[in-house]
Design a protein around this motif. Structure first.
Motif, PDB file in Angstrom:
ATOM      1  N   MET A  64     -52.726  19.635  28.325  1.00 45.97           N
ATOM      2  CA  MET A  64     -52.362  18.482  27.537  1.00 45.97           C
ATOM      3  C   MET A  64     -53.091  18.511  26.189  1.00 45.97           C
ATOM      4  O   MET A  64     -52.524  18.133  25.187  1.00 45.97           O
ATOM      5  CB  MET A  64     -52.711  17.226  28.348  1.00 45.97           C
ATOM      6  N   LEU A  65     -54.334  18.958  26.231  1.00 48.55           N
ATOM      7  CA  LEU A  65     -55.101  19.038  24.991  1.00 48.55           C
ATOM      8  C   LEU A  65     -54.472  20.052  24.037  1.00 48.55           C
ATOM      9  O   LEU A  65     -54.389  19.809  22.825  1.00 48.55           O
ATOM     10  CB  LEU A  65     -56.556  19.407  25.291  1.00 48.55           C
ATOM     11  N   ARG A  66     -54.009  21.158  24.596  1.00 51.92           N
ATOM     12  CA  ARG A  66     -53.375  22.188  23.761  1.00 51.92           C
ATOM     13  C   ARG A  66     -52.142  21.633  23.056  1.00 51.92           C
ATOM     14  O   ARG A  66     -51.939  21.839  21.868  1.00 51.92           O
ATOM     15  CB  ARG A  66     -53.009  23.386  24.623  1.00 51.92           C
ATOM     16  N   TYR A  67     -51.299  20.919  23.809  1.00 57.12           N
ATOM     17  CA  TYR A  67     -50.096  20.316  23.231  1.00 57.12           C
ATOM     18  C   TYR A  67     -50.472  19.325  22.122  1.00 57.12           C
ATOM     19  O   TYR A  67     -49.872  19.322  21.041  1.00 57.12           O
ATOM     20  CB  TYR A  67     -49.277  19.611  24.317  1.00 57.12           C
ATOM     21  N   THR A  68     -51.468  18.514  22.378  1.00 55.70           N
ATOM     22  CA  THR A  68     -51.898  17.521  21.389  1.00 55.70           C
ATOM     23  C   THR A  68     -52.413  18.189  20.124  1.00 55.70           C
ATOM     24  O   THR A  68     -52.087  17.758  19.013  1.00 55.70           O
ATOM     25  CB  THR A  68     -52.983  16.614  21.993  1.00 55.70           C
ATOM     26  N   LEU A  69     -53.204  19.242  20.291  1.00 53.55           N
ATOM     27  CA  LEU A  69     -53.728  19.947  19.126  1.00 53.55           C
ATOM     28  C   LEU A  69     -52.611  20.641  18.338  1.00 53.55           C
ATOM     29  O   LEU A  69     -52.631  20.646  17.097  1.00 53.55           O
ATOM     30  CB  LEU A  69     -54.782  20.959  19.548  1.00 53.55           C
ATOM     31  N   MET A  70     -51.650  21.200  19.045  1.00 49.39           N
ATOM     32  CA  MET A  70     -50.532  21.846  18.357  1.00 49.39           C
ATOM     33  C   MET A  70     -49.697  20.806  17.608  1.00 49.39           C
ATOM     34  O   MET A  70     -49.264  21.044  16.478  1.00 49.39           O
ATOM     35  CB  MET A  70     -49.680  22.613  19.356  1.00 49.39           C
ATOM     36  N   ARG A  71     -49.500  19.665  18.218  1.00 51.82           N
ATOM     37  CA  ARG A  71     -48.739  18.596  17.559  1.00 51.82           C
ATOM     38  C   ARG A  71     -49.481  18.105  16.319  1.00 51.82           C
ATOM     39  O   ARG A  71     -48.886  17.853  15.277  1.00 51.82           O
ATOM     40  CB  ARG A  71     -48.523  17.464  18.557  1.00 51.82           C
ATOM     41  N   PHE A  72     -50.795  17.962  16.445  1.00 52.47           N
ATOM     42  CA  PHE A  72     -51.608  17.546  15.303  1.00 52.47           C
ATOM     43  C   PHE A  72     -51.546  18.592  14.194  1.00 52.47           C
ATOM     44  O   PHE A  72     -51.471  18.253  13.006  1.00 52.47           O
ATOM     45  CB  PHE A  72     -53.058  17.320  15.745  1.00 52.47           C
ATOM     46  N   GLY A  73     -51.549  19.870  14.560  1.00 48.68           N
ATOM     47  CA  GLY A  73     -51.446  20.936  13.564  1.00 48.68           C
ATOM     48  C   GLY A  73     -50.127  20.883  12.809  1.00 48.68           C
ATOM     49  O   GLY A  73     -50.091  21.084  11.584  1.00 48.68           O
ATOM     50  N   ILE A  74     -49.047  20.627  13.516  1.00 47.68           N
ATOM     51  CA  ILE A  74     -47.750  20.497  12.848  1.00 47.68           C
ATOM     52  C   ILE A  74     -47.761  19.302  11.902  1.00 47.68           C
ATOM     53  O   ILE A  74     -47.254  19.387  10.781  1.00 47.68           O
ATOM     54  CB  ILE A  74     -46.618  20.380  13.893  1.00 47.68           C
ATOM     55  N   PHE A  75     -48.374  18.202  12.325  1.00 47.59           N
ATOM     56  CA  PHE A  75     -48.460  17.032  11.453  1.00 47.59           C
ATOM     57  C   PHE A  75     -49.265  17.345  10.189  1.00 47.59           C
ATOM     58  O   PHE A  75     -48.860  16.986   9.079  1.00 47.59           O
ATOM     59  CB  PHE A  75     -49.094  15.850  12.191  1.00 47.59           C
ATOM     60  N   VAL A  76     -50.387  18.022  10.359  1.00 50.87           N
ATOM     61  CA  VAL A  76     -51.220  18.354   9.194  1.00 50.87           C
ATOM     62  C   VAL A  76     -50.461  19.283   8.251  1.00 50.87           C
ATOM     63  O   VAL A  76     -50.516  19.120   7.023  1.00 50.87           O
ATOM     64  CB  VAL A  76     -52.564  18.978   9.644  1.00 50.87           C
ATOM     65  N   GLY A  77     -49.730  20.253   8.803  1.00 55.61           N
ATOM     66  CA  GLY A  77     -48.922  21.133   7.958  1.00 55.61           C
ATOM     67  C   GLY A  77     -47.874  20.352   7.176  1.00 55.61           C
ATOM     68  O   GLY A  77     -47.685  20.582   5.973  1.00 55.61           O
ATOM     69  N   CYS A  78     -47.194  19.438   7.852  1.00 52.38           N
ATOM     70  CA  CYS A  78     -46.196  18.604   7.160  1.00 52.38           C
ATOM     71  C   CYS A  78     -46.850  17.716   6.119  1.00 52.38           C
ATOM     72  O   CYS A  78     -46.296  17.484   5.049  1.00 52.38           O
ATOM     73  CB  CYS A  78     -45.429  17.752   8.174  1.00 52.38           C
ATOM     74  N   LEU A  79     -48.039  17.223   6.446  1.00 51.78           N
ATOM     75  CA  LEU A  79     -48.766  16.374   5.496  1.00 51.78           C
ATOM     76  C   LEU A  79     -49.080  17.144   4.218  1.00 51.78           C
ATOM     77  O   LEU A  79     -48.890  16.620   3.103  1.00 51.78           O
ATOM     78  CB  LEU A  79     -50.050  15.865   6.142  1.00 51.78           C
ATOM     79  N   LEU A  80     -49.515  18.378   4.361  1.00 44.81           N
ATOM     80  CA  LEU A  80     -49.813  19.191   3.168  1.00 44.81           C
ATOM     81  C   LEU A  80     -48.553  19.483   2.359  1.00 44.81           C
ATOM     82  O   LEU A  80     -48.571  19.419   1.123  1.00 44.81           O
ATOM     83  CB  LEU A  80     -50.497  20.492   3.588  1.00 44.81           C
ATOM     84  N   VAL A  81     -47.459  19.800   3.046  1.00 44.91           N
ATOM     85  CA  VAL A  81     -46.204  20.089   2.343  1.00 44.91           C
ATOM     86  C   VAL A  81     -45.710  18.849   1.607  1.00 44.91           C
ATOM     87  O   VAL A  81     -45.330  18.917   0.429  1.00 44.91           O
ATOM     88  CB  VAL A  81     -45.134  20.611   3.334  1.00 44.91           C
ATOM     89  N   VAL A  82     -45.728  17.705   2.279  1.00 46.67           N
ATOM     90  CA  VAL A  82     -45.265  16.460   1.643  1.00 46.67           C
ATOM     91  C   VAL A  82     -46.174  16.100   0.472  1.00 46.67           C
ATOM     92  O   VAL A  82     -45.700  15.678  -0.593  1.00 46.67           O
ATOM     93  CB  VAL A  82     -45.189  15.313   2.672  1.00 46.67           C
ATOM     94  N   TRP A  83     -47.476  16.274   0.662  1.00 46.80           N
ATOM     95  CA  TRP A  83     -48.410  15.961  -0.423  1.00 46.80           C
ATOM     96  C   TRP A  83     -48.104  16.825  -1.652  1.00 46.80           C
ATOM     97  O   TRP A  83     -48.075  16.324  -2.779  1.00 46.80           O
ATOM     98  CB  TRP A  83     -49.835  16.201   0.057  1.00 46.80           C
ATOM     99  N   CYS A  84     -47.851  18.110  -1.418  1.00 44.94           N
ATOM    100  CA  CYS A  84     -47.513  18.998  -2.542  1.00 44.94           C
ATOM    101  C   CYS A  84     -46.194  18.581  -3.196  1.00 44.94           C
ATOM    102  O   CYS A  84     -46.084  18.592  -4.432  1.00 44.94           O
ATOM    103  CB  CYS A  84     -47.420  20.447  -2.065  1.00 44.94           C
ATOM    104  N   LEU A  85     -45.212  18.217  -2.401  1.00 44.77           N
ATOM    105  CA  LEU A  85     -43.922  17.785  -2.949  1.00 44.77           C
ATOM    106  C   LEU A  85     -44.042  16.508  -3.767  1.00 44.77           C
ATOM    107  O   LEU A  85     -43.427  16.374  -4.831  1.00 44.77           O
ATOM    108  CB  LEU A  85     -42.894  17.590  -1.829  1.00 44.77           C
ATOM    109  N   VAL A  86     -44.837  15.554  -3.293  1.00 46.06           N
ATOM    110  CA  VAL A  86     -45.005  14.282  -4.014  1.00 46.06           C
ATOM    111  C   VAL A  86     -45.737  14.514  -5.329  1.00 46.06           C
ATOM    112  O   VAL A  86     -45.340  13.998  -6.373  1.00 46.06           O
ATOM    113  CB  VAL A  86     -45.728  13.248  -3.130  1.00 46.06           C
ATOM    114  N   TYR A  87     -46.811  15.273  -5.279  1.00 43.94           N
ATOM    115  CA  TYR A  87     -47.582  15.465  -6.504  1.00 43.94           C
ATOM    116  C   TYR A  87     -46.952  16.450  -7.479  1.00 43.94           C
ATOM    117  O   TYR A  87     -47.311  16.474  -8.644  1.00 43.94           O
ATOM    118  CB  TYR A  87     -49.025  15.838  -6.178  1.00 43.94           C
ATOM    119  N   SER A  88     -45.984  17.235  -7.020  1.00 45.57           N
ATOM    120  CA  SER A  88     -45.257  18.083  -7.960  1.00 45.57           C
ATOM    121  C   SER A  88     -44.054  17.354  -8.546  1.00 45.57           C
ATOM    122  O   SER A  88     -43.410  17.851  -9.459  1.00 45.57           O
ATOM    123  CB  SER A  88     -44.795  19.368  -7.257  1.00 45.57           C
ATOM    124  N   GLY A  89     -43.738  16.186  -8.004  1.00 47.67           N
ATOM    125  CA  GLY A  89     -42.639  15.381  -8.531  1.00 47.67           C
ATOM    126  C   GLY A  89     -41.311  15.638  -7.846  1.00 47.67           C
ATOM    127  O   GLY A  89     -40.298  15.054  -8.224  1.00 47.67           O
TER     128      GLY A  89
END
Length: 104
Positions: A1-26
């Motif tokens: 269960m911990l592995r699944y949670t960590l993988m899900r969190f990793g996907i969220f962090v990756g999406c967060l970085l992509v969205v952050w780059c998209l927002v700040y690039s306009g």
């Protein structure tokens, strides 16, 4: 269960970085007023949920099977304890009935 949670969190962090780059690039809209940080987090959640649903299907199924096994084991232990208590109670009541019969 911990592995699944960590993988899900990793996907969220990756999406967060992509969205952050998209927002700040306009390329993606900024939030209203001071809500930019909340907007970025909300967009990352919206994008990461379906990605996690598709990509982590195997891990989610394995975690579910582990949970079912644990619940079944706990039910079996509970039933074993319950039957042990019933046997002990029956033995105690049988001993009391025999003592009362001898006393009569």
């Amino acid at each position: 269960m911990l592995r699944y949670t960590l993988m899900r969190f990793g996907i969220f962090v990756g999406c967060l970085l992509v969205v952050w780059c998209l927002v700040y690039s306009g390329l993606a809209p900024r939030g209203l007023g001071d809500s930019n940080g909340l907007w970025i987090i909300l967009l990352a959640l919206v994008f990461s949920a379906p990605i996690s649903f598709v990509v982590l299907r195997k891990q989610r199924d394995l975690a579910s099977e582990n949970i079912v096994r644990r619940v079944d084991r706990a039910k079996a232990n509970l039933e074993a304890n319950r039957s042990q208590e019933d046997d002990a109670d029956d033995d105690a009541r049988g001993t009391q009935a025999q003592e009362q019969a001898k006393a009569s």
